[in-house]
Design a protein around this motif. Structure first.
Motif, mmCIF file in Angstrom:
data_model
loop_
_atom_site.group_PDB
_atom_site.id
_atom_site.type_symbol
_atom_site.label_atom_id
_atom_site.label_comp_id
_atom_site.label_asym_id
_atom_site.label_seq_id
_atom_site.Cartn_x
_atom_site.Cartn_y
_atom_site.Cartn_z
ATOM 1 N N ASP A 1 0.845 -1.192 0.000
ATOM 2 C CA ASP A 1 0.000 0.000 0.000
ATOM 3 C C ASP A 1 0.885 1.248 0.000
ATOM 4 O O ASP A 1 1.203 1.818 1.050
ATOM 5 N N VAL A 2 1.284 1.657 -1.190
ATOM 6 C CA VAL A 2 2.174 2.812 -1.353
ATOM 7 C C VAL A 2 1.544 4.073 -0.761
ATOM 8 O O VAL A 2 2.212 4.852 -0.068
ATOM 9 N N ALA A 3 0.269 4.282 -1.008
ATOM 10 C CA ALA A 3 -0.418 5.484 -0.510
ATOM 11 C C ALA A 3 -0.382 5.547 1.015
ATOM 12 O O ALA A 3 -0.183 6.618 1.599
ATOM 13 N N ALA A 4 -0.552 4.410 1.677
ATOM 14 C CA ALA A 4 -0.516 4.383 3.145
ATOM 15 C C ALA A 4 0.879 4.720 3.665
ATOM 16 O O ALA A 4 1.021 5.427 4.667
ATOM 17 N N VAL A 5 1.905 4.238 2.989
ATOM 18 C CA VAL A 5 3.281 4.548 3.407
ATOM 19 C C VAL A 5 3.554 6.035 3.213
ATOM 20 O O VAL A 5 4.115 6.693 4.095
ATOM 21 N N GLU A 6 3.149 6.566 2.074
ATOM 22 C CA GLU A 6 3.343 7.997 1.845
ATOM 23 C C GLU A 6 2.573 8.817 2.879
ATOM 24 O O GLU A 6 3.081 9.820 3.388
ATOM 25 N N ALA A 7 1.377 8.384 3.229
ATOM 26 C CA ALA A 7 0.586 9.083 4.249
ATOM 27 C C ALA A 7 1.245 8.990 5.621
ATOM 28 O O ALA A 7 1.156 9.918 6.429
ATOM 29 N N SER A 8 1.943 7.882 5.885
ATOM 30 C CA SER A 8 2.576 7.701 7.196
ATOM 31 C C SER A 8 3.729 8.667 7.439
ATOM 32 O O SER A 8 4.098 8.916 8.583
ATOM 33 N N VAL A 9 4.299 9.227 6.381
ATOM 34 C CA VAL A 9 5.399 10.181 6.547
ATOM 35 C C VAL A 9 4.965 11.617 6.259
ATOM 36 O O VAL A 9 5.744 12.550 6.404
ATOM 37 N N ALA A 10 3.714 11.812 5.865
ATOM 38 C CA ALA A 10 3.230 13.117 5.412
ATOM 39 C C ALA A 10 3.276 14.209 6.474
ATOM 40 O O ALA A 10 3.370 15.387 6.136
ATOM 41 N N ASP A 11 3.233 13.849 7.754
ATOM 42 C CA ASP A 11 3.257 14.869 8.808
ATOM 43 C C ASP A 11 4.667 15.373 9.107
ATOM 44 O O ASP A 11 4.830 16.340 9.848
ATOM 45 N N GLU A 12 5.664 14.729 8.542
ATOM 46 C CA GLU A 12 7.058 15.157 8.739
ATOM 47 C C GLU A 12 7.418 16.246 7.732
ATOM 48 O O GLU A 12 6.819 16.341 6.658
ATOM 49 N N LEU A 13 8.432 17.038 8.068
ATOM 50 C CA LEU A 13 8.973 17.957 7.074
ATOM 51 C C LEU A 13 9.607 17.121 5.967
ATOM 52 O O LEU A 13 10.101 16.016 6.232
ATOM 53 N N PRO A 14 9.602 17.585 4.733
ATOM 54 C CA PRO A 14 10.106 16.758 3.631
ATOM 55 C C PRO A 14 11.502 16.168 3.859
ATOM 56 O O PRO A 14 11.726 15.000 3.552
ATOM 57 N N HIS A 15 12.423 16.934 4.422
ATOM 58 C CA HIS A 15 13.776 16.399 4.614
ATOM 59 C C HIS A 15 13.837 15.343 5.728
ATOM 60 O O HIS A 15 14.832 14.644 5.857
ATOM 61 N N LEU A 16 12.769 15.209 6.488
ATOM 62 C CA LEU A 16 12.715 14.185 7.545
ATOM 63 C C LEU A 16 11.868 12.983 7.142
ATOM 64 O O LEU A 16 11.697 12.056 7.923
ATOM 65 N N ARG A 17 11.341 12.987 5.946
ATOM 66 C CA ARG A 17 10.490 11.889 5.479
ATOM 67 C C ARG A 17 11.359 10.735 4.996
ATOM 68 O O ARG A 17 11.972 10.789 3.927
ATOM 69 N N ASN A 18 11.403 9.690 5.796
ATOM 70 C CA ASN A 18 12.182 8.494 5.483
ATOM 71 C C ASN A 18 11.359 7.268 5.849
ATOM 72 O O ASN A 18 10.657 7.261 6.852
ATOM 73 N N TRP A 19 11.470 6.233 5.028
ATOM 74 C CA TRP A 19 10.783 4.966 5.288
ATOM 75 C C TRP A 19 11.569 3.859 4.612
ATOM 76 O O TRP A 19 12.080 4.025 3.502
ATOM 77 N N TRP A 20 11.715 2.731 5.321
ATOM 78 C CA TRP A 20 12.402 1.561 4.773
ATOM 79 C C TRP A 20 11.431 0.406 4.730
ATOM 80 O O TRP A 20 10.615 0.236 5.635
ATOM 81 N N HIS A 21 11.537 -0.404 3.692
ATOM 82 C CA HIS A 21 10.699 -1.591 3.579
ATOM 83 C C HIS A 21 11.070 -2.532 4.725
ATOM 84 O O HIS A 21 12.254 -2.768 4.986
ATOM 85 N N PRO A 22 10.093 -3.080 5.441
ATOM 86 C CA PRO A 22 10.407 -3.931 6.596
ATOM 87 C C PRO A 22 11.175 -5.205 6.237
ATOM 88 O O PRO A 22 11.835 -5.784 7.101
ATOM 89 N N ASP A 23 11.152 -5.630 4.986
ATOM 90 C CA ASP A 23 11.876 -6.836 4.582
ATOM 91 C C ASP A 23 13.227 -6.544 3.940
ATOM 92 O O ASP A 23 13.932 -7.467 3.530
ATOM 93 N N ASP A 24 13.592 -5.287 3.839
ATOM 94 C CA ASP A 24 14.868 -4.916 3.223
ATOM 95 C C ASP A 24 16.014 -5.326 4.144
ATOM 96 O O ASP A 24 16.122 -4.837 5.264
ATOM 97 N N PRO A 25 16.887 -6.236 3.688
ATOM 98 C CA PRO A 25 17.983 -6.686 4.550
ATOM 99 C C PRO A 25 19.069 -5.627 4.753
ATOM 100 O O PRO A 25 19.879 -5.728 5.649
ATOM 101 N N VAL A 26 19.087 -4.595 3.923
ATOM 102 C CA VAL A 26 20.077 -3.535 4.070
ATOM 103 C C VAL A 26 19.361 -2.222 4.325
ATOM 104 O O VAL A 26 19.426 -1.306 3.534
ATOM 105 N N SER A 27 18.666 -2.150 5.421
ATOM 106 C CA SER A 27 17.810 -0.991 5.680
ATOM 107 C C SER A 27 18.453 0.043 6.593
ATOM 108 O O SER A 27 17.810 0.575 7.470
ATOM 109 N N TRP A 28 19.719 0.304 6.384
ATOM 110 C CA TRP A 28 20.411 1.389 7.079
ATOM 111 C C TRP A 28 20.245 1.323 8.593
ATOM 112 O O TRP A 28 19.838 2.268 9.238
ATOM 113 N N GLY A 29 20.496 0.141 9.151
ATOM 114 C CA GLY A 29 20.461 -0.005 10.598
ATOM 115 C C GLY A 29 19.121 -0.411 11.154
ATOM 116 O O GLY A 29 18.997 -0.659 12.341
#
Length: 147
Positions: A103-131
């Motif tokens: 659900d791409v729209a839900a993920v985008e909505a989940s970061v929408a309240d942040e300032l653009p430079h603070l909007r970050n999201w990693w896929h939960p199954d990504d094995p290289v998800s920056w920590g």
């Protein structure tokens, strides 16, 4: 209150430069526009690959309000769920299938309240998800230690 600034996707990031018309690349698939953009900005001819790399996939993530994905060579580019593939303009690796959230729209909505430079999201199954460990990772602190 959510900011009315959408998450950037390939089709809005890779656009023709002046004096070309803004819609000059309208018939180019979004994932292929990076090749036009690269040629336009770097003045170096690069062509999209002909085929896919079998068994290879990459995870899309939101990074500073842009959907991005990494090539195994370390290069990255802006991507889009409208055309879930990536090919590298740097190393020439063929097309790689991209994994986006269901659900791409839900993920985008989940970061929408942040300032653009603070909007970050990693896929939960990504094995290289920056920590951030993948969703099926074992927490080493939660395991019992045998004497």
């Amino acid at each position: 209150m959510a900011l009315a600034i959408p998450v950037v996707r390939a089709e809005t990031f890779y656009t023709p430069s002046h004096p070309q018309r803004p819609d000059a690349w309208a018939l180019v698939a979004p994932a292929e526009r990076v090749f036009r953009w690269y040629e336009d900005r770097v003045q170096r001819r690069v062509r999209p690959p002909d085929g896919f790399v079998i068994g290879q996939r990459a995870f899309a993530r939101i990074n500073h309000n842009r959907w991005v994905a990494d090539c195994p060579c370390g290069s990255a580019q802006v991507v889009t769920p409208a055309d879930p593939r990536i090919a590298c303009t740097e190393c020439g690796l063929g097309w790689i299938v991209l994994v986006f959230p269901e659900d791409v729209a839900a993920v985008e909505a989940s970061v929408a309240d942040e300032l653009p430079h603070l909007r970050n999201w990693w896929h939960p199954d990504d094995p290289v998800s920056w920590g951030i460990p993948p969703s099926d990772a074992v927490d080493p602190l939660a395991e019992e230690v045998s004497p």
